[in-house]
Enzyme design. Structure first.
Site, PDB file in Angstrom:
ATOM      1  CE  LYS A   1      -3.155  -2.923  -0.094  1.00 62.42           C
ATOM      2  NZ  LYS A   1      -3.847  -3.233  -1.346  1.00 62.42           N
TER       3      LYS A   1
ATOM      4  CD  GLU B   1      -3.864   6.854   4.121  1.00 64.78           C
ATOM      5  OE1 GLU B   1      -5.047   6.793   4.507  1.00 64.78           O
ATOM      6  OE2 GLU B   1      -3.458   6.354   3.065  1.00 64.78           O
TER       7      GLU B   1
ATOM      8  CG  PHE C   1      -9.315   9.717  11.148  1.00 64.25           C
ATOM      9  CD1 PHE C   1      -9.589   8.397  10.864  1.00 64.25           C
ATOM     10  CD2 PHE C   1     -10.318  10.503  11.707  1.00 64.25           C
ATOM     11  CE1 PHE C   1     -10.849   7.846  11.106  1.00 64.25           C
ATOM     12  CE2 PHE C   1     -11.584   9.962  11.963  1.00 64.25           C
ATOM     13  CZ  PHE C   1     -11.837   8.637  11.665  1.00 64.25           C
TER      14      PHE C   1
ATOM     15  CG  HIS D   1     -13.171  -2.751   7.324  1.00 58.06           C
ATOM     16  ND1 HIS D   1     -13.180  -1.434   6.934  1.00 58.06           N
ATOM     17  CD2 HIS D   1     -12.635  -2.769   8.558  1.00 58.06           C
ATOM     18  CE1 HIS D   1     -12.663  -0.690   7.899  1.00 58.06           C
ATOM     19  NE2 HIS D   1     -12.327  -1.475   8.899  1.00 58.06           N
TER      20      HIS D   1
ATOM     21  CD  GLU E   1     -10.658  -0.096  -2.270  1.00 53.38           C
ATOM     22  OE1 GLU E   1     -11.097  -1.241  -2.329  1.00 53.38           O
ATOM     23  OE2 GLU E   1     -10.205   0.395  -1.216  1.00 53.38           O
TER      24      GLU E   1
ATOM     25  CD  GLU F   1      -6.664  -0.544   0.544  1.00 56.16           C
ATOM     26  OE1 GLU F   1      -7.228  -1.513   0.010  1.00 56.16           O
ATOM     27  OE2 GLU F   1      -6.717  -0.304   1.755  1.00 56.16           O
TER      28      GLU F   1
ATOM     29  NE  ARG G   1     -10.999  -8.220  -5.119  1.00 60.22           N
ATOM     30  CZ  ARG G   1     -10.613  -7.382  -4.162  1.00 60.22           C
ATOM     31  NH1 ARG G   1      -9.327  -7.203  -3.926  1.00 60.22           N
ATOM     32  NH2 ARG G   1     -11.494  -6.711  -3.458  1.00 60.22           N
TER      33      ARG G   1
ATOM     34  CB  VAL H   1     -18.176  -8.828  -4.732  1.00 59.32           C
ATOM     35  CG1 VAL H   1     -19.658  -9.137  -4.525  1.00 59.32           C
ATOM     36  CG2 VAL H   1     -17.315  -9.887  -4.061  1.00 59.32           C
TER      37      VAL H   1
ATOM     38  NE  ARG I   1     -20.539  -6.874  -1.728  1.00 56.19           N
ATOM     39  CZ  ARG I   1     -19.228  -6.991  -1.670  1.00 56.19           C
ATOM     40  NH1 ARG I   1     -18.672  -7.830  -0.808  1.00 56.19           N
ATOM     41  NH2 ARG I   1     -18.453  -6.263  -2.447  1.00 56.19           N
TER      42      ARG I   1
HETATM   43  C1  MV4 Z   1      -9.351   5.651   5.875  1.00 52.21           C
HETATM   44  C2  MV4 Z   1     -10.421   6.194   6.626  1.00 52.21           C
HETATM   45  C3  MV4 Z   1     -10.277   7.492   7.082  1.00 52.21           C
HETATM   46  N1  MV4 Z   1      -9.148   8.174   6.837  1.00 52.21           N
HETATM   47  N2  MV4 Z   1      -8.246   6.386   5.652  1.00 52.21           N
HETATM   48  C4  MV4 Z   1     -11.048   1.209   5.566  1.00 52.21           C
HETATM   49  C5  MV4 Z   1     -10.793   0.172   4.533  1.00 52.21           C
HETATM   50  C6  MV4 Z   1      -9.603   0.633   3.782  1.00 52.21           C
HETATM   51  N3  MV4 Z   1      -9.707   0.243   2.411  1.00 52.21           N
HETATM   52  C7  MV4 Z   1      -9.574   2.094   3.979  1.00 52.21           C
HETATM   53  N4  MV4 Z   1     -10.419   2.387   5.101  1.00 52.21           N
HETATM   54  C8  MV4 Z   1     -10.480   3.626   5.620  1.00 52.21           C
HETATM   55  N5  MV4 Z   1      -9.390   4.424   5.377  1.00 52.21           N
HETATM   56  C9  MV4 Z   1      -8.159   7.608   6.144  1.00 52.21           C
HETATM   57  N6  MV4 Z   1      -7.044   8.302   5.917  1.00 52.21           N
HETATM   58  C10 MV4 Z   1     -11.536   5.413   6.855  1.00 52.21           C
HETATM   59  C11 MV4 Z   1     -11.584   4.116   6.358  1.00 52.21           C
HETATM   60  C12 MV4 Z   1     -12.798   3.379   6.637  1.00 52.21           C
HETATM   61  C13 MV4 Z   1     -13.659   2.985   5.623  1.00 52.21           C
HETATM   62  C14 MV4 Z   1     -13.370   3.205   4.292  1.00 52.21           C
HETATM   63  C15 MV4 Z   1     -14.229   2.792   3.306  1.00 52.21           C
HETATM   64  C16 MV4 Z   1     -15.419   2.173   3.648  1.00 52.21           C
HETATM   65  C17 MV4 Z   1     -15.733   1.936   4.948  1.00 52.21           C
HETATM   66  C18 MV4 Z   1     -14.860   2.327   5.958  1.00 52.21           C
HETATM   67  C19 MV4 Z   1     -15.197   2.090   7.295  1.00 52.21           C
HETATM   68  C20 MV4 Z   1     -14.335   2.482   8.274  1.00 52.21           C
HETATM   69  C21 MV4 Z   1     -13.129   3.124   7.958  1.00 52.21           C
END
Ligand code: MV4
Length: 448
Positions: A116, A200, A202, A235, A275, A287, A291, A294, A337
């Site tokens: 990542k 990162e 937040f 998630h 994403e 990210e 692939r 779903v 889903r």
């Molecule tokens: C984050 C975030 C807030 N700030 N990054 C969770 C899964 C991963 N792919 C990335 N995620 C997150 N990254 C920063 N800098 C909050 C989440 C996150 C989230 C993201 C997408 C869908 C649902 C989520 C639920 C909780 C936290």
């Protein structure tokens, strides 16, 4: 084109891939565990090979068994589906070394995006905005605190080898960071065998928006629009839709343009998804998934493009069947889903399906390997069906979804259908007014 494809997966996605192969005149090989001998994808395949016991480590993750099955049956190519080995660069390499075509991206791109920190650096280099953060994994508290001061609190700790949210820790200040760093590192090591962690900024109330992409490996890249995947619990995505209710045409144009340019510069091959988090009108890459996903089917419904067919064509060295100007994104699509789980507490509900009646009619698609009399085994992911609905507008789509959910009968096991029924009746959902935290509050008040 290939004559025979081995599908290294199970359930609805294995059936989805089988269907694309059949329509293209490609014979299929289903590999399965002993628990899946009666599965619909196995029953429909041209050839079947039992590759091991129920636990995935001995079957769906058993690389020598899968390669042996491909050798014995004389398959030309292997489609990994999703989950299991789909983003395992060593598997992709082994497939090619044994003389088969891997239906997916190059091992180099899988490896790059699996890290990542490297993925973010690459995105930045390619002009894609990322969440402000540490440019590399941090080794100790001193390095973490220095990075956090530069980024600004609150920060989020993430595993470099992670993704999908496992092992993330929030820290509101330096003291909390000092407590969380060793926890995050230990969790990352336990989950991924690599304790590297990065920081990162937040984001407190983003939406999760991703772009569906297809590349031919020669610089040809198209997008099929975005998907809003903000409705997730632990998630695990519950419902996805396209287009995102949060984007206007200008924002969409900007986002998809950035994503296409980046993958064109990489020479990306096959289907992929970038994403992003979206908050206050700004996009941040987090990210890339290398692939099939779903939720690919909602992008198919609005674009008319069969993504699995394109994956097969691309892997066979054929050009993309579409230019971007051929793609018209029409109407709105939503996927629910449907999991074999209690819709109250999400506890797994495997068992025999005593009754089965799938909805149908205009604009309704069901991707599922369920049938009456089938027994859902307890060993795997609980996703048993995807209900995908298309409509001219979002309102039409939601109305149709309500109708389709009411028609769906799955007896003998608990499913998440009742949860979706409550969700599509919620006024805030109907208004498209949600972020990644909205579903938690919806569930906390009993799904009202
Ligand atoms: C984050 C975030 C807030 N700030 N990054 C969770 C899964 C991963 N792919 C990335 N995620 C997150 N990254 C920063 N800098 C909050 C989440 C996150 C989230 C993201 C997408 C869908 C649902 C989520 C639920 C909780 C936290």
């Amino acid at each position: 084109m290939f004559e025979k494809v081995l599908i290294a997966n199970r359930g609805e996605i294995a059936l989805r891939i089988h269907r694309a192969c059949q329509e293209m005149g490609i014979r299929t090989v289903a590999v399965h565990s002993t628990a899946d001998a009666q599965a619909m994808n196995v029953r429909l395949a041209d050839e079947t090979v039992c590759i091991g016991p129920p636990p995935a480590r001995g079957s769906y993750l058993n690389i020598p068994a899968i390669l042996s099955a491909a050798t014995i049956t004389g398959a030309d190519a292997i489609h990994p589906g999703l989950g299991f080995l789909a983003e395992n660069a060593d598997f992709a390499t082994a497939v090619e070394e044994h003389g088969f075509t891997f239906i997916g991206p190059s091992p180099e791109h899988i490896r790059l995006m699996g890290d990542k920190v490297r993925a973010k650096a690459e995105a930045t280099r390619l002009g894609v905005p990322v969440v402000p953060g540490s440019p590399e994994a941090v080794r100790d508290i001193a390095e973490a605190e220095r990075a956090a001061r530069a980024i600004g609190y609150p920060i989020l700790l993430k595993a470099s080898a992670g993704g999908g949210g496992r092992g993330m820790k929030r820290a509101g200040d330096a003291a909390e960071l000092a407590r969380m760093l060793p926890l995050a590192q230990a969790e990352a090591r336990a989950a991924f065998g690599d304790g590297s962690v990065y920081l990162e900024r937040f984001l407190d109330r983003p939406r999760h928006i991703e772009v569906q992409l297809l590349g031919d490996g020669k610089g040809g890249v198209i997008h099929l629009g975005e998907r809003d995947c903000s409705l997730q619990r632990s998630h695990q995505k519950l419902l996805e839709e396209t287009p995102s209710p949060a984007l206007d045409p200008a924002a969409r144009e900007k986002l998809t343009g950035l994503a296409v340019a980046a993958l064109r510069a990489l020479g990306y091959k096959s289907a992929g998804t970038m994403e992003f988090l979206y908050q206050d009108g700004a996009f941040y890459f987090i990210e890339m998934n290398t692939r099939l996903q779903v939720e690919h089917a909602i992008s198919e419904m609005v674009s008319g493009v069969d993504i699995v067919r394109e994956q097969l064509r691309i892997a066979a060295g054929m050009p993309l069947a579409y230019r971007q100007s051929d793609i018209v994104l029409r109407g709105h699509a939503i996927e629910c889903r449907i999991n074999a789980e209690s819709s109250e507490d999400f506890s797994p509900s495997p068992g025999r399906v005593s009754e089965y009646h799938a909805p149908g009619g205009f604009g309704v698609r069901v991707d599922s390997a369920l049938y009456q009399g089938y027994t859902v085994p307890p060993y795997y992911d609980s996703l048993v069906a995807k209900l995908i609905v298309h409509g001219e507008s979002r309102d039409d789509c939601v109305t149709r979804l309500r109708r389709a959910l009411a028609e769906y009968v799955i007896g003998g096991i608990d499913t998440t259908i009742p949860l979706h029924q409550r969700l599509v009746d919620n006024p805030e959902f109907c208004a498209g007014a949600y972020d990644i935290h909205w579903i938690e509050r919806f569930l906390a008040r009993g799904g009202q």
